[in-house]
Design a protein around this motif. Structure first.
Motif, PDB file in Angstrom:
ATOM      1  N   GLU A   1       0.844  -1.192   0.000  1.00 23.70           N
ATOM      2  CA  GLU A   1       0.000   0.000   0.000  1.00 23.70           C
ATOM      3  C   GLU A   1       0.880   1.243   0.000  1.00 23.70           C
ATOM      4  O   GLU A   1       1.952   1.268   0.628  1.00 23.70           O
ATOM      5  CB  GLU A   1      -0.910   0.007   1.222  1.00 23.70           C
ATOM      6  N   TYR A   2       0.399   2.291  -0.673  1.00 21.47           N
ATOM      7  CA  TYR A   2       1.132   3.559  -0.702  1.00 21.47           C
ATOM      8  C   TYR A   2       1.040   4.255   0.662  1.00 21.47           C
ATOM      9  O   TYR A   2       0.003   4.202   1.337  1.00 21.47           O
ATOM     10  CB  TYR A   2       0.550   4.502  -1.750  1.00 21.47           C
ATOM     11  N   GLY A   3       2.124   4.946   1.012  1.00 22.16           N
ATOM     12  CA  GLY A   3       2.049   5.831   2.160  1.00 22.16           C
ATOM     13  C   GLY A   3       1.313   7.108   1.794  1.00 22.16           C
ATOM     14  O   GLY A   3       0.847   7.276   0.669  1.00 22.16           O
ATOM     15  N   LYS A   4       1.220   8.020   2.756  1.00 23.67           N
ATOM     16  CA  LYS A   4       0.489   9.267   2.537  1.00 23.67           C
ATOM     17  C   LYS A   4       1.365  10.460   2.924  1.00 23.67           C
ATOM     18  O   LYS A   4       2.240  10.339   3.783  1.00 23.67           O
ATOM     19  CB  LYS A   4      -0.790   9.294   3.370  1.00 23.67           C
ATOM     20  N   ALA A   5       1.089  11.592   2.286  1.00 21.93           N
ATOM     21  CA  ALA A   5       1.823  12.814   2.611  1.00 21.93           C
ATOM     22  C   ALA A   5       1.533  13.214   4.059  1.00 21.93           C
ATOM     23  O   ALA A   5       0.414  13.034   4.559  1.00 21.93           O
ATOM     24  CB  ALA A   5       1.420  13.929   1.655  1.00 21.93           C
ATOM     25  N   LEU A   6       2.527  13.747   4.701  1.00 19.71           N
ATOM     26  CA  LEU A   6       2.375  14.190   6.095  1.00 19.71           C
ATOM     27  C   LEU A   6       3.278  15.390   6.311  1.00 19.71           C
ATOM     28  O   LEU A   6       4.496  15.304   6.087  1.00 19.71           O
ATOM     29  CB  LEU A   6       2.754  13.054   7.051  1.00 19.71           C
ATOM     30  N   ARG A   7       2.704  16.490   6.741  1.00 21.57           N
ATOM     31  CA  ARG A   7       3.484  17.713   6.941  1.00 21.57           C
ATOM     32  C   ARG A   7       4.142  17.722   8.325  1.00 21.57           C
ATOM     33  O   ARG A   7       3.576  17.202   9.275  1.00 21.57           O
ATOM     34  CB  ARG A   7       2.583  18.951   6.815  1.00 21.57           C
ATOM     35  N   SER A   8       5.300  18.367   8.373  1.00 22.06           N
ATOM     36  CA  SER A   8       5.979  18.686   9.642  1.00 22.06           C
ATOM     37  C   SER A   8       6.272  17.469  10.495  1.00 22.06           C
ATOM     38  O   SER A   8       6.350  17.586  11.723  1.00 22.06           O
ATOM     39  CB  SER A   8       5.136  19.696  10.443  1.00 22.06           C
ATOM     40  N   HIS A   9       6.423  16.307   9.863  1.00 18.72           N
ATOM     41  CA  HIS A   9       6.702  15.100  10.652  1.00 18.72           C
ATOM     42  C   HIS A   9       8.076  15.151  11.316  1.00 18.72           C
ATOM     43  O   HIS A   9       8.318  14.511  12.318  1.00 18.72           O
ATOM     44  CB  HIS A   9       6.615  13.859   9.774  1.00 18.72           C
TER      45      HIS A   9
ATOM     46  N   ALA B   1      11.426   6.712   2.674  1.00 22.71           N
ATOM     47  CA  ALA B   1      11.995   5.716   1.763  1.00 22.71           C
ATOM     48  C   ALA B   1      13.164   4.962   2.370  1.00 22.71           C
ATOM     49  O   ALA B   1      13.413   3.810   2.021  1.00 22.71           O
ATOM     50  CB  ALA B   1      12.432   6.399   0.473  1.00 22.71           C
ATOM     51  N   ASN B   2      13.894   5.621   3.286  1.00 25.01           N
ATOM     52  CA  ASN B   2      15.103   4.979   3.792  1.00 25.01           C
ATOM     53  C   ASN B   2      15.146   4.887   5.306  1.00 25.01           C
ATOM     54  O   ASN B   2      16.212   4.919   5.910  1.00 25.01           O
ATOM     55  CB  ASN B   2      16.339   5.740   3.286  1.00 25.01           C
ATOM     56  N   GLY B   3      13.969   4.828   5.945  1.00 22.63           N
ATOM     57  CA  GLY B   3      13.964   4.616   7.380  1.00 22.63           C
ATOM     58  C   GLY B   3      13.164   5.649   8.142  1.00 22.63           C
ATOM     59  O   GLY B   3      12.430   6.456   7.558  1.00 22.63           O
ATOM     60  N   PRO B   4      13.314   5.666   9.481  1.00 23.14           N
ATOM     61  CA  PRO B   4      12.553   6.598  10.323  1.00 23.14           C
ATOM     62  C   PRO B   4      12.950   8.041  10.036  1.00 23.14           C
ATOM     63  O   PRO B   4      14.132   8.348   9.896  1.00 23.14           O
ATOM     64  CB  PRO B   4      12.950   6.197  11.749  1.00 23.14           C
ATOM     65  N   ILE B   5      11.950   8.930   9.943  1.00 23.73           N
ATOM     66  CA  ILE B   5      12.236  10.333   9.640  1.00 23.73           C
ATOM     67  C   ILE B   5      11.519  11.285  10.577  1.00 23.73           C
ATOM     68  O   ILE B   5      11.668  12.501  10.441  1.00 23.73           O
ATOM     69  CB  ILE B   5      11.852  10.682   8.185  1.00 23.73           C
ATOM     70  N   GLY B   6      10.722  10.785  11.527  1.00 24.03           N
ATOM     71  CA  GLY B   6      10.049  11.701  12.439  1.00 24.03           C
ATOM     72  C   GLY B   6       8.993  10.997  13.262  1.00 24.03           C
ATOM     73  O   GLY B   6       9.007   9.766  13.390  1.00 24.03           O
ATOM     74  N   TRP B   7       8.093  11.799  13.817  1.00 22.66           N
ATOM     75  CA  TRP B   7       7.069  11.279  14.719  1.00 22.66           C
ATOM     76  C   TRP B   7       5.728  11.915  14.380  1.00 22.66           C
ATOM     77  O   TRP B   7       5.678  12.991  13.794  1.00 22.66           O
ATOM     78  CB  TRP B   7       7.428  11.600  16.174  1.00 22.66           C
ATOM     79  N   THR B   8       4.640  11.268  14.794  1.00 25.33           N
ATOM     80  CA  THR B   8       3.305  11.818  14.628  1.00 25.33           C
ATOM     81  C   THR B   8       2.403  11.277  15.726  1.00 25.33           C
ATOM     82  O   THR B   8       2.740  10.291  16.387  1.00 25.33           O
ATOM     83  CB  THR B   8       2.736  11.459  13.237  1.00 25.33           C
ATOM     84  N   SER B   9       1.271  11.944  15.910  1.00 27.48           N
ATOM     85  CA  SER B   9       0.344  11.526  16.971  1.00 27.48           C
ATOM     86  C   SER B   9      -0.693  10.518  16.483  1.00 27.48           C
ATOM     87  O   SER B   9      -1.407   9.926  17.290  1.00 27.48           O
ATOM     88  CB  SER B   9      -0.365  12.750  17.560  1.00 27.48           C
TER      89      SER B   9
ATOM     90  N   GLN C   1       5.778  16.133  17.545  1.00 26.08           N
ATOM     91  CA  GLN C   1       5.897  15.242  18.694  1.00 26.08           C
ATOM     92  C   GLN C   1       4.784  14.208  18.594  1.00 26.08           C
ATOM     93  O   GLN C   1       3.695  14.502  18.123  1.00 26.08           O
ATOM     94  CB  GLN C   1       5.751  16.032  19.995  1.00 26.08           C
ATOM     95  N   GLY C   2       5.024  13.017  19.047  1.00 27.66           N
ATOM     96  CA  GLY C   2       3.988  11.992  18.999  1.00 27.66           C
ATOM     97  C   GLY C   2       4.542  10.644  19.375  1.00 27.66           C
ATOM     98  O   GLY C   2       5.747  10.470  19.541  1.00 27.66           O
ATOM     99  N   ARG C   3       3.635   9.682  19.492  1.00 18.58           N
ATOM    100  CA  ARG C   3       4.036   8.341  19.929  1.00 18.58           C
ATOM    101  C   ARG C   3       4.449   7.450  18.772  1.00 18.58           C
ATOM    102  O   ARG C   3       5.044   6.393  18.987  1.00 18.58           O
ATOM    103  CB  ARG C   3       2.865   7.674  20.643  1.00 18.58           C
ATOM    104  N   TYR C   4       4.096   7.866  17.537  1.00 19.86           N
ATOM    105  CA  TYR C   4       4.228   6.927  16.433  1.00 19.86           C
ATOM    106  C   TYR C   4       5.322   7.346  15.456  1.00 19.86           C
ATOM    107  O   TYR C   4       5.382   8.495  15.017  1.00 19.86           O
ATOM    108  CB  TYR C   4       2.886   6.799  15.704  1.00 19.86           C
ATOM    109  N   ARG C   5       6.149   6.380  15.093  1.00 21.90           N
ATOM    110  CA  ARG C   5       7.232   6.613  14.167  1.00 21.90           C
ATOM    111  C   ARG C   5       6.692   6.905  12.767  1.00 21.90           C
ATOM    112  O   ARG C   5       5.726   6.275  12.323  1.00 21.90           O
ATOM    113  CB  ARG C   5       8.134   5.379  14.082  1.00 21.90           C
ATOM    114  N   VAL C   6       7.349   7.834  12.073  1.00 19.69           N
ATOM    115  CA  VAL C   6       7.057   8.101  10.672  1.00 19.69           C
ATOM    116  C   VAL C   6       8.220   7.567   9.843  1.00 19.69           C
ATOM    117  O   VAL C   6       9.384   7.873  10.128  1.00 19.69           O
ATOM    118  CB  VAL C   6       6.880   9.612  10.413  1.00 19.69           C
ATOM    119  N   PHE C   7       7.886   6.749   8.833  1.00 23.30           N
ATOM    120  CA  PHE C   7       8.922   6.161   7.978  1.00 23.30           C
ATOM    121  C   PHE C   7       8.871   6.776   6.584  1.00 23.30           C
ATOM    122  O   PHE C   7       7.794   7.031   6.034  1.00 23.30           O
ATOM    123  CB  PHE C   7       8.728   4.643   7.852  1.00 23.30           C
TER     124      PHE C   7
END
Length: 395
Positions: A2-10, A22-30, A14-20
């Protein structure tokens, strides 16, 4: 997939969930995009990786995430995707990409669910231990640098004694700190301490590169660190390099051996200022400088350099990228406490760095075992029971 989705300011969120990406973790989201465990496969970009997340996570639009159509152990799927190199499938377009159509054409041998779980457990045990070592090393390094900052940057024990407070240290250590601050060319410093050139405490070493068109100079027994090795070293200590040179390459070039526990910094290029400590004796190229303590305090030197490096980079100059020159380092000054206190600091943090080095060595061994077992287990060449014995001995 499945395709991922655009997400601003990741990258700032701050948040509990990892944002991935193309090449690994890049931030967090709630808010997660999907529940874990799951597998993420890079879709666009020169560097497309495969990641595993045991927890709910978010995937941006440069990556896919796997949604199984039958019963699959997701960690087994992660290892299977790595084994079959699905992350390296390329559609040949100007922007390197992995298409779903290209992935769907490939066949995977899927063992029964029980065997999937057993394989995932074996390989996952090794990766979990490697991750534990990584987190432990972060803590060990943070402890050493926090102690340095408290003693030699913030002067906490001195300020406590000046205010009539207990510095919170054993008397044998607290007695080594003066009880007031005095002016100096570096601002207020503890009475009796002094400002001295960094190079009064370290030998500055440059590197070199054997001729790359002479095959006899390369692929020998001597590790040779490039700026890439230093800048991408994810640990406090570097023990492994991408390339190596021969004794002849060392003798017939400007390269020289840099001693164990020297602090090495990238002096030119886009990664100027990245630094690490050599965990073993090795050579390096000319884009780096090495600092070797000649006072028997390599770990104090590494900690003090960490407090200087931003200023060195900001005072650096170059035509395109920042550059740290020998003159820049020659002008660096450091605050020097008494020999007794510096010795006490060195003996306090030395076990922390040595423990970190042992963890790095262990993780390297475990990673090599995992890389050996992975293709044999996924392909069915090695039985699970046999692999379990190897892992039991290693962990």
């Amino acid at each position: 997939m499945e395709y991922g989705k655009a997400l601003r300011s990741h990258d700032e969120a701050q948040g509990r969930y990892r944002v991935f990406g193309a090449n690994g973790p890049i931030g967090w989201t709630s808010q997660p995009l999907t529940q874990g465990p799951g597998v993420i496969l890079g879709r666009k970009g020169a560097y497309r990786g495969v990641q595993y997340s045991p927890k709910p996570f978010f995937v941006i639009d440069t990556a896919y995430y796997a949604v199984p159509k039958s019963e699959l152990d997701m960690r087994w799927l992660y290892y299977a995707i790595r084994h079959y190199k699905l992350g390296e499938v390329d559609d040949g377009s100007p922007i390197p990409s992995t298409t779903r159509a290209a992935v769907y054409m490939l066949d995977l041998d899927v063992p029964p669910p029980e065997e999937q779980r057993a394989i995932a457990h074996i390989l996952g045990t090794l990766d979990d231990k490697i991750e534990l070592n990584r987190r432990m090393n972060e803590t060990l390094e943070a402890m050493a640098r926090a102690l340095f900052k408290s003693w030699f940057v913030d002067f906490d024990p001195v300020r406590a004694k000046a205010a009539g407070r207990d510095p919170g240290l054993p008397a044998s250590i607290a007695d080594l700190f003066p009880s007031r601050l005095v002016p100096s060319d570096l601002g207020e410093i503890p009475k009796g301490w002094r400002s001295e050139p960094l190079l009064d405490h370290a030998r500055l070493i440059s590197g070199g590169t054997p001729k790359t068109d002479v095959a006899e100079y390369w692929d020998g027994a001597i590790a040779w660190a490039s700026a890439k090795d230093v800048s991408q070293c994810g640990d406090a200590l570097l023990i492994r390099t991408e390339r190596s040179i021969t004794e002849r390459g060392l003798k017939e070039s400007a390269a020289r051996m840099i001693p164990r526990f020297a602090t090495v910094v990238v002096a030119r290029g886009a990664t100027t200022g990245r630094f690490c400590m050599f965990g073993r004796e090795m050579a390096m190229n000319q884009t780096c400088y090495g600092l070797a303590s000649f006072t028997g305090r390599p770990f104090w030197l590494n900690c003090v350099f960490a407090t200087l490096v931003d200023a060195l980079v900001h005072s650096a100059h170059g035509s395109v990228f920042d550059t740290i020159t020998t003159k820049t380092i020659e002008g660096a000054r450091v605050i020097i406490a008494s020999n007794e206190l510096l010795h006490r600091f060195e003996t306090t943090v030395r076990p922390l760095f040595l423990r970190a080095l042992a963890n790095i060595e262990e993780s390297r061994t475990l990673a090599a075992l995992r890389n050996t077992l992975l293709p044999k287990l996924i392909s069915g060449e090695l039985r699970v029971k046999d692999a379990e014995r190897f892992v039991a001995r290693a962990t």
